[in-house]
Design a protein around this motif. Structure first.
Motif, PDB file in Angstrom:
ATOM      1  N   LYS A 183       0.858  -0.923  -0.140  1.00 34.61           N
ATOM      2  CA  LYS A 183      -0.766  -0.244  -0.068  1.00 34.61           C
ATOM      3  C   LYS A 183       0.887   1.305  -0.037  1.00 34.61           C
ATOM      4  N   THR A 184       2.215   1.510   1.289  1.00 32.82           N
ATOM      5  CA  THR A 184       2.615   2.076   0.968  1.00 32.82           C
ATOM      6  C   THR A 184       4.067   2.429   0.034  1.00 32.82           C
ATOM      7  N   GLY A 185       3.821   1.556  -0.184  1.00 30.97           N
ATOM      8  CA  GLY A 185       5.343   1.506  -1.124  1.00 30.97           C
ATOM      9  C   GLY A 185       6.952   0.612  -0.175  1.00 30.97           C
ATOM     10  N   GLY A 189       7.848   4.732   8.755  1.00 27.64           N
ATOM     11  CA  GLY A 189       7.652   5.604   9.812  1.00 27.64           C
ATOM     12  C   GLY A 189       6.129   5.995   9.150  1.00 27.64           C
ATOM     13  N   SER A 190       5.845   6.899   8.802  1.00 23.55           N
ATOM     14  CA  SER A 190       4.267   7.479   9.080  1.00 23.55           C
ATOM     15  C   SER A 190       3.226   6.630   9.253  1.00 23.55           C
ATOM     16  N   PRO A 212      -6.227   6.866  -0.934  1.00 23.14           N
ATOM     17  CA  PRO A 212      -5.557   6.798  -1.549  1.00 23.14           C
ATOM     18  C   PRO A 212      -5.025   5.654  -2.582  1.00 23.14           C
ATOM     19  N   ARG A 213      -4.429   5.607  -3.729  1.00 27.71           N
ATOM     20  CA  ARG A 213      -3.894   4.807  -4.416  1.00 27.71           C
ATOM     21  C   ARG A 213      -2.624   4.483  -3.632  1.00 27.71           C
ATOM     22  N   THR A 214      -2.259   3.020  -4.280  1.00 30.55           N
ATOM     23  CA  THR A 214      -1.778   1.790  -3.659  1.00 30.55           C
ATOM     24  C   THR A 214      -0.194   2.210  -4.624  1.00 30.55           C
ATOM     25  N   SER A 221       3.962   6.741  -2.949  1.00 30.96           N
ATOM     26  CA  SER A 221       2.248   6.007  -3.349  1.00 30.96           C
ATOM     27  C   SER A 221       1.710   7.155  -2.656  1.00 30.96           C
ATOM     28  N   GLU A 222       0.737   7.209  -3.271  1.00 31.08           N
ATOM     29  CA  GLU A 222      -0.437   9.157  -2.639  1.00 31.08           C
ATOM     30  C   GLU A 222      -1.154   7.927  -0.810  1.00 31.08           C
ATOM     31  N   SER A 223      -0.897   6.676  -0.999  1.00 28.28           N
ATOM     32  CA  SER A 223      -1.361   6.237   0.101  1.00 28.28           C
ATOM     33  C   SER A 223      -0.282   6.930   1.493  1.00 28.28           C
ATOM     34  N   ARG A 224       1.215   6.319   0.591  1.00 28.20           N
ATOM     35  CA  ARG A 224       2.331   6.866   1.864  1.00 28.20           C
ATOM     36  C   ARG A 224       2.093   8.724   2.139  1.00 28.20           C
ATOM     37  N   LEU A 225       1.876   9.646   0.676  1.00 30.38           N
ATOM     38  CA  LEU A 225       1.679  11.024   1.601  1.00 30.38           C
ATOM     39  C   LEU A 225       0.760  10.839   2.201  1.00 30.38           C
ATOM     40  N   ASP A 226      -0.903  10.274   1.815  1.00 27.43           N
ATOM     41  CA  ASP A 226      -1.737  10.420   2.940  1.00 27.43           C
ATOM     42  C   ASP A 226      -1.216  10.339   3.899  1.00 27.43           C
TER      43      ASP A 226
END
Length: 415
Positions: A183-185, A189-190, A212-214, A221-226
């Motif tokens: 999901k987050t690459g 981290g977060s 968010p996109r995975t 990825s969008e999931s990581r940034l979110d």
């Protein structure tokens, strides 16, 4: 990166039982088969000197003692036993830094950011952070159904509520591992905030089809940034993230800003996890260590297949997913039986329609989700797997074994 033939013994060792013995499991193959073991690049343990160096040279932030100076409380979020983080080796230095800032044991909470997994028992906490920490500091598990407060909504529309005790602390530190994640690459981290200490509704929105996109091994990825946006909203001060090696040791360690240090850790992880992969073999064995203790996490063992430039297994071949499953099916508040996302993605289909075998001593057929229950051959003894493979593939076959596949990605993938 090494590829080794086991022709002399026809026995390949895979890693087994993370946090429950951490040993090699010997897999025997027929005498005439061509069996190769594909190790990732890996890395020696950095030792105490390497740990000290990472804390002394934080990336993108001040040292922890300066971050905590003048603050009256701290929370240290650690991951659970489904992650290999050797937090017991990191907590002593973190706690010394907090004490140097003037905090006492009573001011510090060790919070297990279990996300939607089960809460930790005392024995679990001892495995994760060590008995001295358990006997000296407050330890608590996040519970995603309660004790959360609203924080806001991300720019991608994720409604955010987080653990109340996490939010109440004046200094917030996240301790985890950086590994490939669908999901987050990469994990770490977060992710110790979202989903680690998030409310079930927040996690559902983030994990769900409208979230968010995975992207597996995608750096941002969008999931990581979110997730990072949520961690910024929550005021995370620092991350302490390991890049684990094949024995749950520390091949790399980053300390510092939740984005800058994480990106530096991902760069290390790509090197450590790089694996030379074959193509077109008859049989591929994937060991889901170090996420093998419960079925819910074993699907991470598909990482070599999902990152390979060409199919590792020929059409009509066989994939064997192996995991100790010491804890059986495991628990998840979203993906578990009776939960809103039960069965999502289960029984992954692979190109070329290979047969799928699960070698999982801790599982029963009825413990599998409906999809794989119908399509997968489940076996609890390797001798049965060997007989099954011999009946299908005969006297001659090529086999690729990935001994800790959760940590393994094809060399050059996503770089």
């Amino acid at each position: 990166m090494t590829t080794t033939s086991v022709a002399a013994t026809q026995t390949a060792a895979i890693r087994w039982a993370s946090f429950y013995g951490d040993r090699d499991e010997a897999l025997r193959f027929p005498a005439a088969w061509d069996v190769t073991v594909h190790e990732h690049a890996g890395g020696d343990d950095i030792g105490e000197a390497g740990i000290a160096a990472a804390f002394d040279n934080p990336i993108g932030s001040a040292p922890i003692r300066e971050l905590a100076a003048g603050k009256g409380s701290a929370v240290v979020v650690v991951d659970d036993l489904t992650r290999p983080t050797p937090a017991a080796r990191l907590l002593p230095r973190i706690l010394r830094e907090l004490h140097a800032a003037g905090l006492t044991p009573a001011d510090i909470l060790i919070l297990a950011g279990v996300a939607n997994h089960r809460v930790l028992t005392r024995d679990d906490f001892i495995k994760k952070v060590g008995e001295e920490v358990v006997n000296t500091y407050r330890t608590r598990s996040h519970f995603s159904w309660a004790n959360c407060d609203p924080v806001g909504t991300t720019s991608r529309g994720t409604p955010v509520s987080l653990n109340s005790e996490f939010l109440a602390a004046e200094c917030r530190i996240l301790v985890g591992s950086i590994m490939p994640h669908n999901k987050t690459g990469f994990s770490g981290g977060s992710k110790l905030v979202l989903p680690g200490v998030a409310h079930i509704d927040t996690a559902h929105a983030w994990h769900g089809p409208d979230g968010p996109r995975t992207g597996l091994i995608e750096t941002a990825s969008e999931s990581r940034l979110d997730s990072e946006e949520v961690a910024r909203l929550a005021g995370v001060d620092c991350i302490v993230n390991v890049i684990p090696n094949a024995w749950r040791g520390i091949a790399g360690l980053v300390v510092g800003d939740l984005v800058e240090a994480h990106r530096a850790g991902v760069a290390i992880a790509r090197r450590v996890y790089a694996t030379l992969v074959p193509s077109g073999v008859d049989v591929c064995v994937l060991a889901s260590y170090p996420k093998d203790a419960e079925y819910q996490q074993t699907g991470r063992g598909f990482h070599p297949l999902l990152t390979a430039p060409e199919p590792i297994v020929r059409p009509g071949g066989t994939i064997v997913l192996a995991g100790s499953t010491v804890e059986g099916p495991g628990f998840h508040s979203l993906y578990g039986p009776g939960m809103p996302m039960y069965g999502a993605g289960a029984g992954r289909a692979m190109p070329g329609a290979p047969d799928m075998v699960y070698f999982m001593p801790g599982m029963a057929k009825l413990g599998l989700p409906p999809g794989p229950r119908e399509r997968v051959a489940l076996m609890t003894d390797w001798a049965d797997v060997q007989r099954w493979l011999s009946d299908k593939h005969g006297d001659r076959a090529s086999v690729a074994v990935f001994p800790c596949a959760t940590l393994q990605i094809a060399a050059g993938a996503g770089g």
